[in-house]
Scaffold this motif. Structure first.
Motif, PDB file in Angstrom:
ATOM      1  N   HIS A   2      25.103  74.032  70.100  1.00  0.00           N
ATOM      2  CA  HIS A   2      25.737  73.406  71.259  1.00  0.00           C
ATOM      3  C   HIS A   2      26.080  74.509  72.223  1.00  0.00           C
ATOM      4  O   HIS A   2      25.980  75.693  71.872  1.00  0.00           O
ATOM      5  CB  HIS A   2      27.004  72.621  70.863  1.00  0.00           C
ATOM      6  CG  HIS A   2      27.964  73.444  70.051  1.00  0.00           C
ATOM      7  ND1 HIS A   2      28.785  74.382  70.615  1.00  0.00           N
ATOM      8  CD2 HIS A   2      28.172  73.495  68.715  1.00  0.00           C
ATOM      9  CE1 HIS A   2      29.479  74.974  69.667  1.00  0.00           C
ATOM     10  NE2 HIS A   2      29.126  74.472  68.489  1.00  0.00           N
ATOM     11  N   GLY A   3      26.500  74.146  73.430  1.00  0.00           N
ATOM     12  CA  GLY A   3      26.905  75.148  74.392  1.00  0.00           C
ATOM     13  C   GLY A   3      28.411  75.245  74.469  1.00  0.00           C
ATOM     14  O   GLY A   3      29.117  74.880  73.518  1.00  0.00           O
ATOM     15  N   PHE A   4      28.882  75.696  75.588  1.00  0.00           N
ATOM     16  CA  PHE A   4      30.304  75.986  75.758  1.00  0.00           C
ATOM     17  C   PHE A   4      30.683  75.910  77.225  1.00  0.00           C
ATOM     18  O   PHE A   4      29.828  76.039  78.104  1.00  0.00           O
ATOM     19  CB  PHE A   4      30.585  77.424  75.285  1.00  0.00           C
ATOM     20  CG  PHE A   4      31.463  77.500  74.067  1.00  0.00           C
ATOM     21  CD1 PHE A   4      30.934  77.269  72.809  1.00  0.00           C
ATOM     22  CD2 PHE A   4      32.807  77.807  74.185  1.00  0.00           C
ATOM     23  CE1 PHE A   4      31.732  77.352  71.685  1.00  0.00           C
ATOM     24  CE2 PHE A   4      33.622  77.894  73.069  1.00  0.00           C
ATOM     25  CZ  PHE A   4      33.084  77.675  71.812  1.00  0.00           C
ATOM     26  N   GLY A   5      31.956  75.743  77.487  1.00  0.00           N
ATOM     27  CA  GLY A   5      32.448  75.823  78.854  1.00  0.00           C
ATOM     28  C   GLY A   5      33.949  76.087  78.820  1.00  0.00           C
ATOM     29  O   GLY A   5      34.606  75.879  77.794  1.00  0.00           O
ATOM     30  N   HIS A   6      34.490  76.551  79.912  1.00  0.00           N
ATOM     31  CA  HIS A   6      35.916  76.883  79.946  1.00  0.00           C
ATOM     32  C   HIS A   6      36.768  75.616  79.863  1.00  0.00           C
ATOM     33  O   HIS A   6      36.288  74.511  80.094  1.00  0.00           O
ATOM     34  CB  HIS A   6      36.261  77.644  81.235  1.00  0.00           C
ATOM     35  CG  HIS A   6      36.271  76.751  82.437  1.00  0.00           C
ATOM     36  ND1 HIS A   6      37.381  76.018  82.813  1.00  0.00           N
ATOM     37  CD2 HIS A   6      35.309  76.445  83.322  1.00  0.00           C
ATOM     38  CE1 HIS A   6      37.091  75.308  83.880  1.00  0.00           C
ATOM     39  NE2 HIS A   6      35.845  75.554  84.214  1.00  0.00           N
ATOM     40  N   THR A   7      38.035  75.777  79.533  1.00  0.00           N
ATOM     41  CA  THR A   7      38.948  74.634  79.496  1.00  0.00           C
ATOM     42  C   THR A   7      40.131  74.860  80.428  1.00  0.00           C
ATOM     43  O   THR A   7      40.537  75.982  80.673  1.00  0.00           O
ATOM     44  CB  THR A   7      39.533  74.397  78.083  1.00  0.00           C
ATOM     45  OG1 THR A   7      40.063  75.617  77.592  1.00  0.00           O
ATOM     46  CG2 THR A   7      38.492  73.875  77.143  1.00  0.00           C
ATOM     47  N   LYS A   8      40.660  73.745  80.888  1.00  0.00           N
ATOM     48  CA  LYS A   8      41.885  73.789  81.685  1.00  0.00           C
ATOM     49  C   LYS A   8      43.103  73.576  80.794  1.00  0.00           C
ATOM     50  O   LYS A   8      44.226  73.773  81.230  1.00  0.00           O
ATOM     51  CB  LYS A   8      41.867  72.680  82.735  1.00  0.00           C
ATOM     52  CG  LYS A   8      40.790  72.844  83.789  1.00  0.00           C
ATOM     53  CD  LYS A   8      40.844  71.644  84.721  1.00  0.00           C
ATOM     54  CE  LYS A   8      39.825  71.750  85.840  1.00  0.00           C
ATOM     55  NZ  LYS A   8      39.832  70.512  86.661  1.00  0.00           N
TER      56      LYS A   8
END
Ligand SMILES: [Zn+2]
Length: 498
Positions: A234-240
């Motif tokens: 899977h990929g990834f992304g930043h979180t708030k």
């Protein structure tokens, strides 16, 4: 045909692209051919690694996250390798005379007999009876092999050297198998852990540089006949920040959390236990039977790390009403009926954060994304968002915001995985948005093994198109025992393991 797949857990081009000049090995792959690999829904390591190895979707596998709810027994069950009954790449390869080595893939504990070698990966609970053949584990133990290094627990940048060592050990171990095996799969899991904690920080970059160096060493040692595939589950992304789904469901009146009983979160919060002491206490409670002993060690450690004040599933299962309108295992929601599901879905799409931005862009209906599943599928699945959707029950807390989220320091899973490959049999194909479940058929196709018609995925021809699609049964024969060569010990000796 020789194929080595190196799984870089959670790798995404979004993170790696700006760093490629300092990642010469990965860049050398990307320069030849690369694409985004679409993960499954939800994009979690469990079930994603099994989606990769079976060519099926989570609905076919009947597994959607790390635990599964048992509505009859009113409890959560931890998913293990035994929860899966579908054949994997190495089962088909074994039937066609190809030996495989599967090293460190999450979801492979307890290990299974395959025609070759299997070393269980993360979520094993404990490093015990974790290999097939069994004696391999004893040799690995003597050589100081660890499934997960201390960094996994500590998340302390000072421990990152151990994480790098662990990457090296996995690659070294895998290299030993390339003498005899035709197919080697290795997962480097720590990339996921580092990204969760560090995302795009200098620590994460330097870790990736070390991974790249180790890969360079590995490729250098590998014979030229090997095709090497780099991919991620899977990929990834930043979180708030985090959105507390159970708090929301309670506030909206869909569930009632019985907050009166014994709760680890309360207890730890009250006495201010730190991680080590929380873990020690939980281990003791488990011994005394208070905590279900089906919960693996790694899960307890995870819970302990979230202390104090947080509550995870084992507190939850005694608190929720199993007959309630909704049971949530974020990002999944099981509902009493379609009307409730419709209502929850439309309300969730309206939720806004303190910036006034909509939090949830899409909520899927389980029946749409898991067609023809013969298990109970979750009625709703929340699409990954800029917020981590949390299972934890924190009464009154709906959101937590990462103070410095604009620095993108913490991150969580998305569907944007990676795929790139190099080697003598790798074809110059045009990628057409491949999906994680296309890899199993692609690998079988490369080996000239007929692709079962029941597989969701299709060969993308990356390793050549040498087979046909046929109605090959996809069921695992649970009685099947692969006869190991009587001289397995001799072979292990030759490989330097004994
Ligand atoms: Zn993963």
């Amino acid at each position: 045909m020789k194929v080595c797949v190196i799984g870089l857990d959670g790798a995404t081009w979004d993170l790696l692209d700006p760093w490629l000049d300092d990642l010469p090995t990965i860049k050398s792959f990307a320069d030849e051919r690369r694409t985004t690999l679409d993960s499954c829904i939800p994009p979690l390591s469990m079930p994603a690694w099994k989606v990769y190895s079976t060519g099926m979707n989570p609905g076919d596998l009947g597994v959607f996250t790390f635990v599964e709810p048992d509505f009859e027994e009113e409890r959560f069950k931890t998913v293990t390798n035994e929860s899966f009954t579908t054949r994997e790449i190495w089962d088909y390869l074994g039937e066609h005379g190809h030996k495989s080595a599967v090293v460190n893939m999450p979801t492979t504990y307890p290990p299974r007999d395959i025609d070759g070698w299997q070393i269980s990966g993360p979520f094993s609970g404990k490093q015990e009876d974790y290999t097939r053949p069994e004696e391999l584990g004893r040799t690995l133990d003597r050589n100081g092999y660890t499934i997960l290094p201390e960094y996994y627990l500590s998340r302390d940048p000072d421990d990152i050297g151990e994480a790098v060592d662990s990457v090296e050990t996995k690659l070294q171990t895998s290299l030993g198998f390339t003498e005899t095996a035709d197919f080697v799969h290795t997962t480097l899991y720590l990339t996921d852990t580092v990204q969760h904690t560090e995302w795009d920080s200098p620590v994460a970059k330097s870790f990736w540089e070390s991974v790249d160096e180790k890969l360079a060493w590995f490729l250098d040692e590998l014979d030229d006949e090997w095709n090497v595939v780099l991919m991620s589950d899977h990929g990834f992304g930043h979180t708030k920040g985090r959105f507390y789904l159970n708090t929301w469901l309670e506030q909206e009146g869909y569930i009632h959390i019985d907050d009166s009983g014994f709760d680890f979160g309360d207890l730890f919060g009250l006495v201010g236990l730190d991680y080590d002491r929380a873990l020690a206490l939980m281990q003791k409670l488990r011994l005394s039977g208070v905590v279900l002993d089906v919960l693996p060690e790694s899960f307890l450690r995870k819970v302990a790390r979230q202390m104090p004040g947080n509550r995870k599933l084992e507190g939850l299962e005694d608190k929720i009403e199993w007959e309630a309108d909704a049971v949530a295992l974020a990002p999944l929601i099981y509902t009493r009926n379609r009307a409730v599901a419709d209502e929850i879905r439309s309300k969730l799409l309206e939720v806004t954060d303190k910036y006034g931005d909509r939090v949830i862009q899409e909520v899927y209906y389980g029946e749409d994304i898991y067609p023809d599943a013969d298990v109970r599928v979750p009625d709703l699945v929340i699409k990954h968002t800029d917020y981590g959707i949390s299972d934890i029950v924190k009464p009154g807390v709906l959101f937590e915001y990462d103070g410095d989220w604009r620095h993108h320091k913490t991150a969580h899973h998305r569907r944007n995985g990676i795929l790139t490959a190099r080697g003598p049999d790798v074809e110059d194909i045009e990628f057409d948005e491949p999906r994680l479940y296309d890899l199993a058929p692609t690998i079988l196709d490369g080996f000239g093994i007929d692709v079962p018609e029941d597989m969701r995925g299709e060969s993308i021809g990356l390793l050549g198109s040498n087979s046909q699609r046929r109605p090959v049964p996809v069921e695992r024969n649970v009685e099947r025992v692969v006869e190991h060569d009587s001289d397995v010990e001799e072979k292990l000796k030759n490989l330097g393991y004994l």
